[in-house]
Write an enzyme that holds these catalytic residues in place. Structure first.
Site, mmCIF file in Angstrom:
data_model
loop_
_atom_site.group_PDB
_atom_site.id
_atom_site.type_symbol
_atom_site.label_atom_id
_atom_site.label_comp_id
_atom_site.label_asym_id
_atom_site.label_seq_id
_atom_site.Cartn_x
_atom_site.Cartn_y
_atom_site.Cartn_z
ATOM 1 N N CYS A 54 52.775 46.095 58.835
ATOM 2 C CA CYS A 54 53.805 47.287 59.762
ATOM 3 C C CYS A 54 54.507 46.495 60.828
ATOM 4 O O CYS A 54 55.827 45.930 59.922
ATOM 5 C CB CYS A 54 52.157 48.102 61.048
ATOM 6 S SG CYS A 54 52.809 49.757 61.151
ATOM 7 N N HIS A 114 47.865 49.578 57.999
ATOM 8 C CA HIS A 114 46.929 49.237 58.458
ATOM 9 C C HIS A 114 45.111 48.464 57.786
ATOM 10 O O HIS A 114 44.720 49.031 58.543
ATOM 11 C CB HIS A 114 46.900 48.962 60.028
ATOM 12 C CG HIS A 114 47.950 49.626 60.954
ATOM 13 N ND1 HIS A 114 48.284 48.290 61.742
ATOM 14 C CD2 HIS A 114 49.058 50.335 61.019
ATOM 15 C CE1 HIS A 114 49.861 48.695 62.006
ATOM 16 N NE2 HIS A 114 49.555 49.727 62.158
ATOM 17 N N GLU A 145 43.972 46.389 58.411
ATOM 18 C CA GLU A 145 42.681 45.506 59.280
ATOM 19 C C GLU A 145 42.122 46.558 59.753
ATOM 20 O O GLU A 145 41.214 46.344 60.684
ATOM 21 C CB GLU A 145 42.786 45.268 60.139
ATOM 22 C CG GLU A 145 44.389 45.861 61.072
ATOM 23 C CD GLU A 145 45.910 45.652 60.608
ATOM 24 O OE1 GLU A 145 45.655 46.003 59.148
ATOM 25 O OE2 GLU A 145 46.501 46.138 61.692
HETATM 26 N N1 GLN Z 1 56.494 50.618 65.231
HETATM 27 C C1 GLN Z 1 55.842 50.228 65.089
HETATM 28 C C2 GLN Z 1 57.694 48.865 65.169
HETATM 29 O O1 GLN Z 1 58.672 49.217 65.087
HETATM 30 C C3 GLN Z 1 55.566 49.323 63.963
HETATM 31 C C4 GLN Z 1 54.001 50.200 64.516
HETATM 32 C C5 GLN Z 1 53.069 49.364 64.266
HETATM 33 O O2 GLN Z 1 52.548 48.416 63.697
HETATM 34 N N2 GLN Z 1 51.551 50.541 63.876
HETATM 35 O O3 GLN Z 1 57.887 47.479 65.434
#
Ligand code: GLN
Length: 191
Positions: free
Chosen positions: A77, A173, A175
């Site tokens: 992410c 994710h 994790e």
């Molecule tokens: N929206 C976050 C970003 O742009 C990422 C979100 C996340 O890691 N769950 O950095």
């Protein structure tokens, strides 16, 4: 084996927990010297601008890029955003992976959702072909370079996981689901 987890911001503790569950020593990385003796690095979810700014402040950009020239690095992410070449947003980027990624790609109404996705490259057994994927204000991988292999797509075809040799990016994710198969797969990238 010792696996580093970038522990500047975000859900690094969840990655540490899964690594320990599967018998891998996890090292929380906050300073360049923490990178000295690890076999790879996981960059967690969180807020990519914050992670990037802290990485710059603590002098981690160059040593992480050096590590990535020989060892596996995985971003989940926000971590995937930080790894990318292009996020169409001005923020510190490692620029290691030849992907263009769009932050917060699912908009405000659908900021978070969960779905099962198939990852045929990794999970082939009939009974466990798919993984449960959690998307939290998630990015999308909009395009990938010639060296990058797409690992997973949503049912509408949009890319949510990719690999470029020793580099791995997931918009979701692993994790957070208790399923350790992605972590086990990541460990194989360094061998
Ligand atoms: N929206 C976050 C970003 O742009 C990422 C979100 C996340 O890691 N769950 O950095």
């Amino acid at each position: 084996m010792k696996m580093g987890v970038l522990a500047l911001q975000g859900d690094f503790a969840e990655h540490v927990r899964i690594l320990e569950q599967i018998g891998v020593t996890a090292v929380e990385v906050r300073l360049p010297l923490d990178l000295a003796d690890i076999d790879g690095l996981i960059i967690p979810g969180g807020e990519s601008t914050t992670i990037g700014k802290l990485a710059v402040r603590f002098g981690l950009m160059k040593p992480i890029r050096q590590l990535a020239s020989t060892k596996p690095v995985w971003g989940t992410c926000a971590g995937a955003i930080f790894l990318a070449r292009d996020a169409r947003h001005s923020q510190p980027m490692l620029g290691l992976m030849d992907i263009a990624i769009k932050r917060n790609a699912f908009g405000r109404q659908a900021e978070s959702f969960e779905t099962d996705i198939e990852v045929p490259e990794i999970f082939t057994a009939e009974d466990s072909r798919s993984v449960h994927a959690v998307f939290i204000r998630a990015p999308l991988i909009e395009s990938v370079g010639a060296d990058v292999k797409v690992l997973a797509r949503l049912s509408d075809g949009r890319i949510v996981a990719a690999r470029q040799h020793n580099l791995l990016a997931t918009a979701f994710h692993p994790e957070l689901t208790g399923d350790d198969r992605f972590h086990r797969y990541f460990l194989t990238l360094g061998r």
